[in-house]
Motif scaffolding. Structure first.
Motif, short mmCIF file in Angstrom:
data_model
loop_
_atom_site.label_atom_id
_atom_site.label_comp_id
_atom_site.label_asym_id
_atom_site.label_seq_id
_atom_site.Cartn_x
_atom_site.Cartn_y
_atom_site.Cartn_z
N ALA A 1 59.09 -62.96 -14.32
CA ALA A 1 60.25 -62.07 -14.19
C ALA A 1 59.89 -60.67 -13.72
O ALA A 1 60.73 -59.98 -13.14
CB ALA A 1 60.98 -61.98 -15.52
N SER A 2 58.67 -60.23 -13.97
CA SER A 2 58.29 -58.85 -13.63
C SER A 2 56.78 -58.77 -13.47
O SER A 2 56.04 -59.65 -13.92
CB SER A 2 58.74 -57.89 -14.73
N TRP A 3 56.34 -57.66 -12.85
CA TRP A 3 54.89 -57.46 -12.72
C TRP A 3 54.25 -57.20 -14.07
O TRP A 3 53.09 -57.54 -14.29
CB TRP A 3 54.61 -56.31 -11.75
N ALA A 4 54.99 -56.62 -15.00
CA ALA A 4 54.45 -56.43 -16.34
C ALA A 4 54.18 -57.77 -17.00
O ALA A 4 53.18 -57.94 -17.71
CB ALA A 4 55.42 -55.60 -17.19
N ALA A 5 55.06 -58.75 -16.78
CA ALA A 5 54.84 -60.09 -17.33
C ALA A 5 53.62 -60.74 -16.69
O ALA A 5 52.82 -61.40 -17.38
CB ALA A 5 56.08 -60.95 -17.10
N VAL A 6 53.46 -60.57 -15.39
CA VAL A 6 52.27 -61.10 -14.71
C VAL A 6 51.02 -60.48 -15.31
O VAL A 6 50.04 -61.18 -15.62
CB VAL A 6 52.35 -60.82 -13.20
N ARG A 7 51.03 -59.17 -15.47
CA ARG A 7 49.88 -58.46 -16.05
C ARG A 7 49.52 -59.04 -17.42
O ARG A 7 48.35 -59.36 -17.69
CB ARG A 7 50.20 -56.98 -16.19
N LEU B 1 59.09 -63.34 -4.31
CA LEU B 1 59.02 -62.50 -3.12
C LEU B 1 58.51 -63.35 -1.96
O LEU B 1 57.77 -64.31 -2.16
CB LEU B 1 58.08 -61.32 -3.34
N THR B 2 58.85 -62.97 -0.76
CA THR B 2 58.42 -63.72 0.42
C THR B 2 56.90 -63.90 0.45
O THR B 2 56.39 -64.94 0.86
CB THR B 2 58.89 -63.01 1.70
N ASP B 3 56.16 -62.89 -0.01
CA ASP B 3 54.70 -62.96 0.12
C ASP B 3 54.00 -63.82 -0.92
O ASP B 3 52.77 -63.90 -0.94
CB ASP B 3 54.08 -61.56 0.18
N CYS B 4 54.77 -64.54 -1.75
CA CYS B 4 54.15 -65.57 -2.60
C CYS B 4 53.96 -66.86 -1.81
O CYS B 4 53.40 -67.84 -2.33
CB CYS B 4 54.99 -65.84 -3.85
N PRO C 1 61.98 -54.31 -11.74
CA PRO C 1 61.44 -55.57 -11.19
C PRO C 1 62.10 -55.90 -9.85
O PRO C 1 63.29 -55.61 -9.66
CB PRO C 1 61.80 -56.61 -12.26
N PRO C 2 61.36 -56.50 -8.92
CA PRO C 2 61.91 -56.77 -7.59
C PRO C 2 63.27 -57.46 -7.57
O PRO C 2 64.19 -56.99 -6.86
CB PRO C 2 60.82 -57.63 -6.94
N PRO C 3 63.49 -58.54 -8.33
CA PRO C 3 64.79 -59.22 -8.25
C PRO C 3 65.97 -58.39 -8.75
O PRO C 3 67.12 -58.74 -8.51
CB PRO C 3 64.60 -60.47 -9.12
N VAL D 1 60.17 -52.06 -2.12
CA VAL D 1 59.99 -53.39 -2.67
C VAL D 1 59.63 -54.34 -1.53
O VAL D 1 59.73 -53.98 -0.36
CB VAL D 1 61.28 -53.86 -3.40
N GLY D 2 59.24 -55.55 -1.89
CA GLY D 2 58.98 -56.57 -0.90
C GLY D 2 60.25 -57.30 -0.51
O GLY D 2 61.32 -57.08 -1.10
N GLU D 3 60.12 -58.18 0.48
CA GLU D 3 61.26 -59.00 0.89
C GLU D 3 61.43 -60.18 -0.07
O GLU D 3 60.49 -60.60 -0.72
CB GLU D 3 61.04 -59.51 2.32
N PRO D 4 62.69 -60.68 -0.19
CA PRO D 4 63.82 -60.44 0.70
C PRO D 4 64.78 -59.35 0.25
O PRO D 4 65.90 -59.26 0.75
CB PRO D 4 64.54 -61.80 0.67
N TRP D 5 64.36 -58.49 -0.67
CA TRP D 5 65.33 -57.60 -1.32
C TRP D 5 65.78 -56.46 -0.43
O TRP D 5 66.89 -55.94 -0.60
CB TRP D 5 64.76 -57.13 -2.66
N ASN D 6 64.96 -56.04 0.53
CA ASN D 6 65.43 -55.03 1.49
C ASN D 6 66.49 -55.63 2.42
O ASN D 6 67.52 -55.01 2.70
CB ASN D 6 64.25 -54.50 2.30
N THR D 7 66.23 -56.85 2.88
CA THR D 7 67.21 -57.55 3.72
C THR D 7 68.49 -57.81 2.95
O THR D 7 69.60 -57.70 3.49
CB THR D 7 66.62 -58.87 4.22
N ARG D 8 68.35 -58.17 1.69
CA ARG D 8 69.53 -58.44 0.86
C ARG D 8 70.39 -57.19 0.71
O ARG D 8 71.63 -57.26 0.74
CB ARG D 8 69.08 -58.95 -0.51
#
Length: 419
Positions: free
Chosen positions: A81-87, A53-56, A197-199, A215-222
């Motif tokens: 791949a996902s926030w669950a994986a990060v968790r 995501l852009t905010d990384c 997941p965002p992607p 969701v975060g960017e860039p997926w809204n722009t996409r």
């Protein structure tokens, strides 16, 4: 309580001036001091997870521009791949820290889902920069905003329309719920929600799995570029300068590695300051993030909204006064207690917490203002607030300032049944 105006104590001012002056006059001296002194990082390699995501951006820039080396650490960003994986990787110790949703970290602390985990928020990585996208299908039906959506949903059986967010306790869930409820739509009774997941957001909307997502960017722009959706609202429409992603870790890791935690925050702070320093730095950030190793997308999907240049895909263009921010003289990054408390109020509102928590005590133990303050002093030029609480006005006119959080949580007309 104070607003978000910053002020420095004399001690902090002297510390910051000394550190900043030393780093300007003698480049490399500060790194040598870290390497030889008693505050040497306990851990030289720091694995930090991120979602594409852009905010990384601050984590990526800290690693690629060498800000990590300046503080005696090597930051190793790992794409997840996902926030669950990060968790899961964060709580298991596979990751030392992570670019993580604010609410996800607080959900872990409170045991919403898995058993409670002692967590720590080292700093906020960004404010603003998310959005709610509605499908082209809804646009063809004349839906342009939340009011039109309310009318459409009111004509259908409950659950007829599906919306997606990225994690049950995450920021995107809370922005979506708040926006819908402000329009009179109950996110638990009137619609169906799913976690994506965002992607995978754009692909799922393309095949018709949902009519809206947050969701975060860039997926809204996409979604706009692919002509499958339009931006109905930005997250900063809901809460101007809201907290978004944070640098999260386990409390035990901070206690075992306090100097490493400080070095990590210092490196990411410098990166955040570099990004926000100029429009050209933001353009360079977009070029970097677009690479395969990071977001693996087109630069054009990143640059516009990084610069605050918005096109909603439905005929409106504007320069956003509250576009994504990474630094803003450190005000973005300070781990405000009131920011964390706000997520607890929403967990109460939506029935994720069945009893009133000790809002202030929980925020005080999670949001590590001590680590942040030490890092800010060593980076230099960053002032600290006189209070860990700040005031904000949200889309419905409510003012959140950290005072009477339980009263705030119970004041909303739309709440989850049984909450």
């Amino acid at each position: 309580m104070a607003d978000s105006t910053f002020s420095l104590s004399r001690r902090r001012l002297l510390q910051a001036t000394a550190v900043m002056g030393g780093s300007l006059l003698l480049p490399g001296v500060m790194q040598a001091a870290y390497a030889a002194g008693s505050d040497k990082p306990e851990q030289q390699i720091v694995r930090v997870g991120f979602i594409p995501l852009t905010d990384c951006a601050p984590l990526v820039i800290a690693a690629l521009k060498g800000f990590d080396k300046k503080y005696g650490i090597t930051l190793v960003p790992t794409k997840e791949a996902s926030w669950a994986a990060v968790r899961d990787k964060l709580t298991s110790g596979e990751l030392d820290a992570a670019h993580v949703l604010y609410g996800l970290l607080y959900g872990l602390e409170m045991g919403i889902g898995p058993k409670p985990q002692a967590m720590a928020n080292l700093m906020t990585l960004n404010q603003n920069g998310q959005a709610i996208t509605l499908s082209a299908e809804l646009q063809e039906k004349g839906i342009r905003d939340a009011a039109g959506l309310k009318s459409l949903i009111g004509q259908s059986a409950p659950g007829s329309y599906t919306f997606a967010h990225t994690f049950p306790t995450g920021t995107h869930a809370m922005w979506l719920y708040y926006w819908l409820a402000n329009a009179g739509i109950n996110p638990f009774d009137d619609i169906r929600t799913v976690v994506v997941p965002p992607p995978q957001m754009v692909m799922n909307m393309r095949i018709g799995n949902m009519v809206g997502f947050c969701v975060g960017e860039p997926w809204n722009t996409r979604a706009i570029n692919d002509r499958i959706g339009f931006t109905a609202a930005t997250s900063q429409d809901i809460w101007p300068d809201h907290p978004e992603k944070i640098l999260g870790t386990r409390r035990a890791w901070v206690e075992q590695n306090p100097h490493t935690a400080r070095a990590l925050v210092a490196a990411v702070l410098e990166a955040a300051r570099w990004i926000d320093a100029s429009a050209e730095n933001k353009r360079e950030t977009a070029r970097i993030l677009a690479r395969r190793a990071w977001l693996n997308t087109k630069e054009q999907f990143l640059t516009g909204r990084l610069l605050g240049e918005y096109d909603n895909g439905a005929g409106r263009r504007w320069q956003d006064a509250h576009a994504i921010r990474f630094f803003n003289e450190g005000q973005v990054n300070y781990p405000w207690h009131s920011d964390g408390m706000w997520f607890l109020t929403q967990f109460r509102r939506w029935g994720l917490l069945k009893t009133a928590p000790d809002y202030a005590a929980i925020a005080a133990r999670i949001n590590r203002t001590d680590i942040f303050s030490d890092a800010a002093a060593q980076v230099g030029g960053i002032s600290l607030p006189s209070s860990p609480l700040r005031a904000s006005t949200l889309i419905d006119g409510t003012v959140w300032n950290g005072i009477d959080p339980e009263g705030y949580a119970s004041r909303f007309a739309i709440q989850r049944k049984g909450a």
